[in-house]
Design a protein around this motif. Structure first.
Motif, PDB file in Angstrom:
ATOM      1  N   VAL A  26       6.000  -1.341  -2.690  1.00  0.00           N
ATOM      2  CA  VAL A  26       6.643  -2.322  -3.569  1.00  0.00           C
ATOM      3  C   VAL A  26       8.126  -2.448  -3.246  1.00  0.00           C
ATOM      4  O   VAL A  26       8.695  -3.551  -3.244  1.00  0.00           O
ATOM      5  CB  VAL A  26       6.435  -1.925  -5.046  1.00  0.00           C
ATOM      6  CG1 VAL A  26       7.292  -2.790  -5.968  1.00  0.00           C
ATOM      7  CG2 VAL A  26       4.965  -2.047  -5.424  1.00  0.00           C
ATOM      8  N   TYR A  27       8.767  -1.323  -2.960  1.00  0.00           N
ATOM      9  CA  TYR A  27      10.190  -1.358  -2.591  1.00  0.00           C
ATOM     10  C   TYR A  27      10.411  -2.210  -1.350  1.00  0.00           C
ATOM     11  O   TYR A  27      11.317  -3.060  -1.319  1.00  0.00           O
ATOM     12  CB  TYR A  27      10.700   0.059  -2.358  1.00  0.00           C
ATOM     13  CG  TYR A  27      11.948   0.118  -1.505  1.00  0.00           C
ATOM     14  CD1 TYR A  27      13.179  -0.287  -2.016  1.00  0.00           C
ATOM     15  CD2 TYR A  27      11.890   0.536  -0.179  1.00  0.00           C
ATOM     16  CE1 TYR A  27      14.315  -0.255  -1.240  1.00  0.00           C
ATOM     17  CE2 TYR A  27      13.023   0.564   0.601  1.00  0.00           C
ATOM     18  CZ  TYR A  27      14.231   0.172   0.073  1.00  0.00           C
ATOM     19  OH  TYR A  27      15.344   0.195   0.854  1.00  0.00           O
ATOM     20  N   PHE A  28       9.592  -2.025  -0.316  1.00  0.00           N
ATOM     21  CA  PHE A  28       9.754  -2.803   0.907  1.00  0.00           C
ATOM     22  C   PHE A  28       9.491  -4.289   0.662  1.00  0.00           C
ATOM     23  O   PHE A  28      10.159  -5.151   1.250  1.00  0.00           O
ATOM     24  CB  PHE A  28       8.830  -2.269   1.998  1.00  0.00           C
ATOM     25  CG  PHE A  28       9.365  -1.071   2.716  1.00  0.00           C
ATOM     26  CD1 PHE A  28      10.467  -1.173   3.545  1.00  0.00           C
ATOM     27  CD2 PHE A  28       8.780   0.183   2.553  1.00  0.00           C
ATOM     28  CE1 PHE A  28      10.980  -0.072   4.202  1.00  0.00           C
ATOM     29  CE2 PHE A  28       9.281   1.293   3.202  1.00  0.00           C
ATOM     30  CZ  PHE A  28      10.388   1.167   4.042  1.00  0.00           C
ATOM     31  N   VAL A  29       8.537  -4.608  -0.209  1.00  0.00           N
ATOM     32  CA  VAL A  29       8.276  -6.013  -0.537  1.00  0.00           C
ATOM     33  C   VAL A  29       9.490  -6.630  -1.225  1.00  0.00           C
ATOM     34  O   VAL A  29       9.893  -7.758  -0.924  1.00  0.00           O
ATOM     35  CB  VAL A  29       7.023  -6.128  -1.420  1.00  0.00           C
ATOM     36  CG1 VAL A  29       6.873  -7.551  -1.952  1.00  0.00           C
ATOM     37  CG2 VAL A  29       5.774  -5.737  -0.630  1.00  0.00           C
ATOM     38  N   LEU A  30      10.085  -5.883  -2.159  1.00  0.00           N
ATOM     39  CA  LEU A  30      11.272  -6.386  -2.845  1.00  0.00           C
ATOM     40  C   LEU A  30      12.441  -6.575  -1.881  1.00  0.00           C
ATOM     41  O   LEU A  30      13.171  -7.571  -1.961  1.00  0.00           O
ATOM     42  CB  LEU A  30      11.669  -5.423  -3.970  1.00  0.00           C
ATOM     43  CG  LEU A  30      10.723  -5.359  -5.171  1.00  0.00           C
ATOM     44  CD1 LEU A  30      11.186  -4.287  -6.156  1.00  0.00           C
ATOM     45  CD2 LEU A  30      10.635  -6.710  -5.862  1.00  0.00           C
ATOM     46  N   VAL A  31      12.623  -5.626  -0.962  1.00  0.00           N
ATOM     47  CA  VAL A  31      13.691  -5.756   0.031  1.00  0.00           C
ATOM     48  C   VAL A  31      13.468  -6.993   0.891  1.00  0.00           C
ATOM     49  O   VAL A  31      14.401  -7.761   1.176  1.00  0.00           O
ATOM     50  CB  VAL A  31      13.762  -4.486   0.907  1.00  0.00           C
ATOM     51  CG1 VAL A  31      14.690  -4.716   2.098  1.00  0.00           C
ATOM     52  CG2 VAL A  31      14.257  -3.314   0.086  1.00  0.00           C
ATOM     53  N   LEU A  32      12.220  -7.215   1.296  1.00  0.00           N
ATOM     54  CA  LEU A  32      11.904  -8.386   2.113  1.00  0.00           C
ATOM     55  C   LEU A  32      12.169  -9.668   1.336  1.00  0.00           C
ATOM     56  O   LEU A  32      12.719 -10.638   1.875  1.00  0.00           O
ATOM     57  CB  LEU A  32      10.450  -8.323   2.560  1.00  0.00           C
ATOM     58  CG  LEU A  32       9.955  -9.467   3.450  1.00  0.00           C
ATOM     59  CD1 LEU A  32      10.741  -9.490   4.762  1.00  0.00           C
ATOM     60  CD2 LEU A  32       8.469  -9.314   3.732  1.00  0.00           C
ATOM     61  N   ALA A  33      11.803  -9.689   0.039  1.00  0.00           N
ATOM     62  CA  ALA A  33      12.024 -10.878  -0.777  1.00  0.00           C
ATOM     63  C   ALA A  33      13.512 -11.167  -0.936  1.00  0.00           C
ATOM     64  O   ALA A  33      13.960 -12.317  -0.818  1.00  0.00           O
ATOM     65  CB  ALA A  33      11.361 -10.696  -2.140  1.00  0.00           C
ATOM     66  N   VAL A  34      14.293 -10.127  -1.210  1.00  0.00           N
ATOM     67  CA  VAL A  34      15.744 -10.320  -1.341  1.00  0.00           C
ATOM     68  C   VAL A  34      16.347 -10.791  -0.024  1.00  0.00           C
ATOM     69  O   VAL A  34      17.240 -11.649   0.007  1.00  0.00           O
ATOM     70  CB  VAL A  34      16.414  -9.018  -1.823  1.00  0.00           C
ATOM     71  CG1 VAL A  34      17.935  -9.135  -1.776  1.00  0.00           C
ATOM     72  CG2 VAL A  34      15.962  -8.680  -3.230  1.00  0.00           C
ATOM     73  N   GLY A  35      15.867 -10.238   1.089  1.00  0.00           N
ATOM     74  CA  GLY A  35      16.365 -10.661   2.391  1.00  0.00           C
ATOM     75  C   GLY A  35      16.091 -12.125   2.666  1.00  0.00           C
ATOM     76  O   GLY A  35      16.969 -12.863   3.144  1.00  0.00           O
TER      77      GLY A  35
END
Length: 555
Positions: free
Chosen positions: A19-28
């Protein structure tokens, strides 16, 4: 107490990390859509429009990474709470950065700190040398270039606010990293505090010592499922934040200070591509240096970072201090002082890496300069030596120092004296009358990448003639026409690729003045409202008092 069972990562922890990596990707992706990454200012300085709290968060996050979760906690496990005093000294550095250095950097209109030395002293060898040295430090120590974060702030008030926030956050590592490292040593003595090379090799694979596993060991062994994933994600976030700050600052220095000098006609598109490719090269070089890092300073990452930084940082600090505060300081003194400091630091680092650190209980075969002179004591001696060389050479060659007009906006005493036609105007040209002893013309490049100039004795000549400019315009038109003639799918893929890499838009068109970080320089760029200036000053004073109190309390 050693762990009786092997720690595992549960499914819920893996889900949390995913979930953390998905959020980072979304913010990016969101940041890619809203920010202007297609020009030099947008990519390297985030458009120079950052408010105080992202600046402060970036300053603090740039310091929190593997060097903290691994190195700082590991040094706490190895030597106790004393390392907190070293960490707390950073809050005074942040205050000096925002109140002393950043105002001068803003009025000089620079993008990188090596560029400031070129504008301050003229010539090119100082800028090239400092750019090269900063890149070496980044590869060897992953050192953060904090100035890059500060000069990307919206104005001086926001830069000060960012430093204040980061300084308050500097109190946290004592309680969040150092004390947990000490606790880990007590709980896992056989592993974290292994006493022999054989037991250390079995516990962590590093015969020099295992204190670097103190914090991860504590997290993996003691935290419940779910929270374990949260903590691992937080460690990954800190590592990624510090790496992105370092890579962005390093690519800025390489692209603007080195590549643009080698290719003065480079377009913005070329500079953007070079900056991104250099990040990939930097990642590879940093990975290749890991074996050397593991064997240095008894395997303690934090001590390694500080020791290598101490071999090279004192000359850099001295040259900027003298450049800002002493108007009689000239290019010859700066260059030869830096050379003396570099040679001395290389000799010390070579001896350090060559002999290594003996294991506890083993005889010490190192020469006295290593065995009896701690690297922190060496740092102080090097600082004094370099300062003496710089002052002596500058006094002997004082005739080449810049005039009052040349130094307008480039020192602490002349930061309010910038006017039209001075050396710190928006064009970024070197001031006349200050050379590096080289009669060759100096190449300088506008930050927008739209035009290249050849400077010779204070006179500028456009290197692109009318025929070359016309050819460039026709070439761009032909390129656009070629893009339009491609099949629909190929054109869509090309557009998507250029957008993803931040290369959309014209590669040769000049940037607007609002996008150019040099567009606003001089007194107006550092004026502050009275209310917010007082708020920042009071917070800086409070931070200094708290820092001194904590030093005294734990002493």
């Amino acid at each position: 107490m050693a762990s009786s069972s092997k720690a595992t990562i549960d499914t819920v922890d893996i889900v949390v990390i995913a979930v953390y990596f998905v959020l980072v990707l979304a913010v990016g992706i969101w940041s890619m859509c809203r920010s202007n990454r297609s020009n030099v200012s947008g990519y390297f300085l985030a458009g120079k429009d950052i408010v105080w709290w992202p600046v402060g968060a970036s300053l603090f996050a740039s310091n929190i990474g593997s060097g903290s979760f691994i190195g700082l906690a590991g040094t706490g496990a190895a030597s106790g709470i004393a390392v907190a005093a070293y960490e707390l000294s950073g809050l005074f550095t942040l205050i000096l950065l925002a109140w002393i250095f950043v105002p001068v950097y803003i009025t000089s209109g620079v993008v990188t700190t090596p560029e400031y030395l070129q504008k301050r002293h003229g010539g090119k060898r100082l800028r090239v040398y400092l750019s090269f040295l900063n890149l070496i430090l980044c590869i060897f120590t992953k050192i953060s270039v904090l100035v890059q974060r500060s000069i990307s702030a919206k104005n001086l008030t926001h830069a000060k606010g960012g430093s204040v926030l980061a300084a308050y956050c500097k109190f946290l590592p004592l309680f969040l990293l150092i004390l947990p490292g000490m606790i880990s040593r007590v709980l896992f003595t056989e592993e974290v505090a292994c006493a022999t090379r054989e037991t250390c090799l079995e516990a962590c694979g590093n015969p020099a010592g295992c204190t670097n596993i103190a914090y991860p060991k504590l997290v993996v062994e003691l935290m419940p499922p779910g929270l374990k994933g949260v903590m691992l994600a937080a460690m990954m976030a800190a590592l990624m934040s510090s790496l992105t700050s370092v890579f962005n600052s390093s690519s800025t220095i390489f692209t603007m200070d080195l590549w643009a000098r080698l290719r003065p006609r480079a377009s913005e598109r070329e500079l953007m591509i070079v900056g991104r490719v250099f990040v990939l090269v930097l990642v590879g070089l940093s990975i290749a240096w890991i074996p050397v890092l593991q064997a240095s300073q008894s395997g303690q990452l934090f001590d390694y970072i500080q020791s290598v930084t101490g071999y090279f940082a004192p000359p850099i600090l001295m040259v900027y201090l003298l450049s800002i505060f002493w108007e009689g300081f000239n290019e010859q003194g700066a260059f030869w002082g830096l050379m003396a400091g570099f040679l001395t630091g290389v000799i010390r680092m070579g001896l350090d890496f060559g002999y290594g650190t003996p294991a506890c209980g083993d005889p010490d075969p190192r020469p006295p300069v290593l065995a009896r002179v701690h690297f922190l004591h060496f740092t102080v001696l090097l600082f004094v030596l370099v300062g003496a060389v710089m002052v002596a050479v500058s006094l002997v060659t004082r005739r080449s120092a810049g005039t009052k007009r040349d130094l307008a906006g480039l020192t602490w005493w002349s930061r309010w004296n910038v006017g039209a036609g001075t050396s710190a105007d928006a064009s970024g040209k070197d001031s006349p009358g200050r050379t590096d002893g080289d009669d060759n013309p100096t190449f300088t490049m506008d930050v927008s990448g739209s035009a290249a100039h050849l400077q010779d004795n204070g006179k500028d000549r456009e290197t692109l003639g009318e025929q070359e400019l016309e050819l460039s315009i026709h070439s761009d038109a032909d390129t656009d026409k070629g893009k339009q003639s491609r099949p629909g799918v190929a054109r869509w893929l090309l557009h998507a690729g250029t957008w993803f890499c931040g290369l959309s838009g014209s590669s040769t068109a000049p940037s607007s003045g609002g996008d150019d970080p040099r567009a606003v320089v001089g007194p107006e760029s550092i004026r502050e409202t009275r209310t917010w200036r007082r708020v920042a000053d009071m917070n800086a004073l409070l931070i200094a008092v708290l820092g001194i109190f904590v030093w005294g309390f734990f002493a």
